[in-house]
Scaffold this motif. Sequence first.
Motif, PDB file in Angstrom:
ATOM      1  N   GLY A  53      52.930  33.491  20.175  1.00 32.30           N
ATOM      2  CA  GLY A  53      51.737  32.705  19.896  1.00 32.30           C
ATOM      3  C   GLY A  53      51.810  31.286  20.409  1.00 32.30           C
ATOM      4  N   GLU A  54      52.847  30.952  21.169  1.00 36.48           N
ATOM      5  CA  GLU A  54      52.997  29.616  21.729  1.00 36.48           C
ATOM      6  C   GLU A  54      52.198  29.506  23.026  1.00 36.48           C
ATOM      7  N   ALA A  55      51.531  28.383  23.206  1.00 43.14           N
ATOM      8  CA  ALA A  55      50.753  28.166  24.436  1.00 43.14           C
ATOM      9  C   ALA A  55      51.690  28.061  25.628  1.00 43.14           C
ATOM     10  N   VAL A  56      51.290  28.685  26.707  1.00 50.54           N
ATOM     11  CA  VAL A  56      52.029  28.569  27.967  1.00 50.54           C
ATOM     12  C   VAL A  56      51.115  27.932  28.991  1.00 50.54           C
ATOM     13  N   ASP A  57      51.696  27.348  30.013  1.00 51.24           N
ATOM     14  CA  ASP A  57      50.884  26.701  31.037  1.00 51.24           C
ATOM     15  C   ASP A  57      49.958  27.711  31.697  1.00 51.24           C
ATOM     16  N   PRO A  58      48.659  27.440  31.696  1.00 51.97           N
ATOM     17  CA  PRO A  58      47.722  28.363  32.346  1.00 51.97           C
ATOM     18  C   PRO A  58      47.822  28.245  33.862  1.00 51.97           C
ATOM     19  N   PRO A  59      47.459  29.308  34.555  1.00 54.16           N
ATOM     20  CA  PRO A  59      47.428  29.210  36.020  1.00 54.16           C
ATOM     21  C   PRO A  59      46.328  28.239  36.448  1.00 54.16           C
ATOM     22  N   ARG A  60      46.497  27.636  37.586  1.00 56.75           N
ATOM     23  CA  ARG A  60      45.522  26.679  38.106  1.00 56.75           C
ATOM     24  C   ARG A  60      45.051  27.114  39.485  1.00 56.75           C
ATOM     25  N   TRP A  61      43.814  26.796  39.791  1.00 59.63           N
ATOM     26  CA  TRP A  61      43.292  27.031  41.133  1.00 59.63           C
ATOM     27  C   TRP A  61      44.035  26.107  42.086  1.00 59.63           C
ATOM     28  N   GLN A  62      44.489  26.655  43.203  1.00 58.12           N
ATOM     29  CA  GLN A  62      45.252  25.906  44.192  1.00 58.12           C
ATOM     30  C   GLN A  62      44.455  25.801  45.490  1.00 58.12           C
ATOM     31  N   PRO A  63      44.544  24.671  46.187  1.00 60.01           N
ATOM     32  CA  PRO A  63      43.864  24.583  47.485  1.00 60.01           C
ATOM     33  C   PRO A  63      44.511  25.541  48.487  1.00 60.01           C
ATOM     34  N   ILE A  64      43.687  26.137  49.335  1.00 56.65           N
ATOM     35  CA  ILE A  64      44.166  27.072  50.352  1.00 56.65           C
ATOM     36  C   ILE A  64      43.274  26.939  51.581  1.00 56.65           C
ATOM     37  N   THR A  65      43.872  27.036  52.756  1.00 57.79           N
ATOM     38  CA  THR A  65      43.115  26.891  53.996  1.00 57.79           C
ATOM     39  C   THR A  65      42.584  28.241  54.449  1.00 57.79           C
ATOM     40  N   VAL A  66      41.300  28.277  54.759  1.00 56.70           N
ATOM     41  CA  VAL A  66      40.642  29.479  55.282  1.00 56.70           C
ATOM     42  C   VAL A  66      40.116  29.126  56.666  1.00 56.70           C
ATOM     43  N   PRO A  67      40.333  29.913  57.702  1.00 53.53           N
ATOM     44  CA  PRO A  67      41.098  31.153  57.673  1.00 53.53           C
ATOM     45  C   PRO A  67      42.593  30.862  57.662  1.00 53.53           C
ATOM     46  N   GLY A  68      43.323  31.818  57.201  1.00 51.97           N
ATOM     47  CA  GLY A  68      44.770  31.710  57.144  1.00 51.97           C
ATOM     48  C   GLY A  68      45.330  32.741  56.196  1.00 51.97           C
ATOM     49  N   HIS A  69      46.609  32.972  56.283  1.00 52.73           N
ATOM     50  CA  HIS A  69      47.259  33.934  55.397  1.00 52.73           C
ATOM     51  C   HIS A  69      47.722  33.206  54.145  1.00 52.73           C
TER      52      HIS A  69
ATOM     53  N   MET B  10      26.951  29.711  59.202  1.00 52.40           N
ATOM     54  CA  MET B  10      27.656  28.890  58.235  1.00 52.40           C
ATOM     55  C   MET B  10      29.141  28.946  58.576  1.00 52.40           C
ATOM     56  N   GLU B  11      29.729  27.801  58.712  1.00 53.84           N
ATOM     57  CA  GLU B  11      31.162  27.730  58.985  1.00 53.84           C
ATOM     58  C   GLU B  11      31.912  27.925  57.663  1.00 53.84           C
ATOM     59  N   LEU B  12      32.734  28.960  57.590  1.00 54.71           N
ATOM     60  CA  LEU B  12      33.460  29.252  56.362  1.00 54.71           C
ATOM     61  C   LEU B  12      34.886  28.721  56.378  1.00 54.71           C
ATOM     62  N   GLY B  13      35.349  28.292  57.530  1.00 53.31           N
ATOM     63  CA  GLY B  13      36.697  27.765  57.621  1.00 53.31           C
ATOM     64  C   GLY B  13      36.775  26.368  57.044  1.00 53.31           C
ATOM     65  N   SER B  14      37.548  26.213  56.001  1.00 55.83           N
ATOM     66  CA  SER B  14      37.721  24.915  55.354  1.00 55.83           C
ATOM     67  C   SER B  14      38.765  25.061  54.257  1.00 55.83           C
ATOM     68  N   SER B  15      38.832  24.090  53.400  1.00 52.20           N
ATOM     69  CA  SER B  15      39.725  24.174  52.251  1.00 52.20           C
ATOM     70  C   SER B  15      38.990  24.868  51.114  1.00 52.20           C
ATOM     71  N   TRP B  16      39.537  25.982  50.675  1.00 52.24           N
ATOM     72  CA  TRP B  16      39.012  26.737  49.542  1.00 52.24           C
ATOM     73  C   TRP B  16      39.982  26.567  48.384  1.00 52.24           C
ATOM     74  N   GLU B  17      39.712  27.281  47.287  1.00 48.44           N
ATOM     75  CA  GLU B  17      40.646  27.337  46.173  1.00 48.44           C
ATOM     76  C   GLU B  17      40.965  28.799  45.910  1.00 48.44           C
ATOM     77  N   ALA B  18      42.187  29.063  45.454  1.00 50.53           N
ATOM     78  CA  ALA B  18      42.600  30.431  45.163  1.00 50.53           C
ATOM     79  C   ALA B  18      43.473  30.439  43.914  1.00 50.53           C
ATOM     80  N   ILE B  19      43.549  31.607  43.315  1.00 52.37           N
ATOM     81  CA  ILE B  19      44.375  31.819  42.133  1.00 52.37           C
ATOM     82  C   ILE B  19      44.830  33.275  42.158  1.00 52.37           C
ATOM     83  N   VAL B  20      46.040  33.528  41.658  1.00 50.37           N
ATOM     84  CA  VAL B  20      46.552  34.895  41.618  1.00 50.37           C
ATOM     85  C   VAL B  20      45.665  35.716  40.681  1.00 50.37           C
ATOM     86  N   ALA B  21      45.244  36.865  41.143  1.00 54.98           N
ATOM     87  CA  ALA B  21      44.299  37.706  40.400  1.00 54.98           C
ATOM     88  C   ALA B  21      45.044  38.691  39.510  1.00 54.98           C
TER      89      ALA B  21
END
Length: 87
Positions: free
Chosen positions: A51-67, A13-24
């Motif tokens: 108690g005010e809503a703040v912008d939630p984090p979003r999944w961002q596109p990321i290229t795999v493999p890559g740093h 299975m080729e795993l290199g492609s566009s993935w999604e990532a988010i700060v953990a």
Amino acid sequence: MTESVRRVAFATMELGSSWEAIVADDDLRRTWLDDDVDLVDGPPTPVDEFGEAVDPPRWQPITVPGHWQSTPAFADEDGALLYRNRF
């Protein structure tokens, strides 16, 4: 006496492609697989200390493999990221 040869088929299975990532962050590490967390847009909307809503984090596109720091959204991050992809 003859030796039997065991053949095993391997699928690749080729795993290199566009993935999604988010700060953990600590909360997301505990909840990102919970049923009540919207995996399309990220975790539930966080609130600040007032108690005010703040912008939630979003999944961002990321290229795999890559740093991850070669992706502008994560260029300043030095902690863990969560990655996801659909197969």
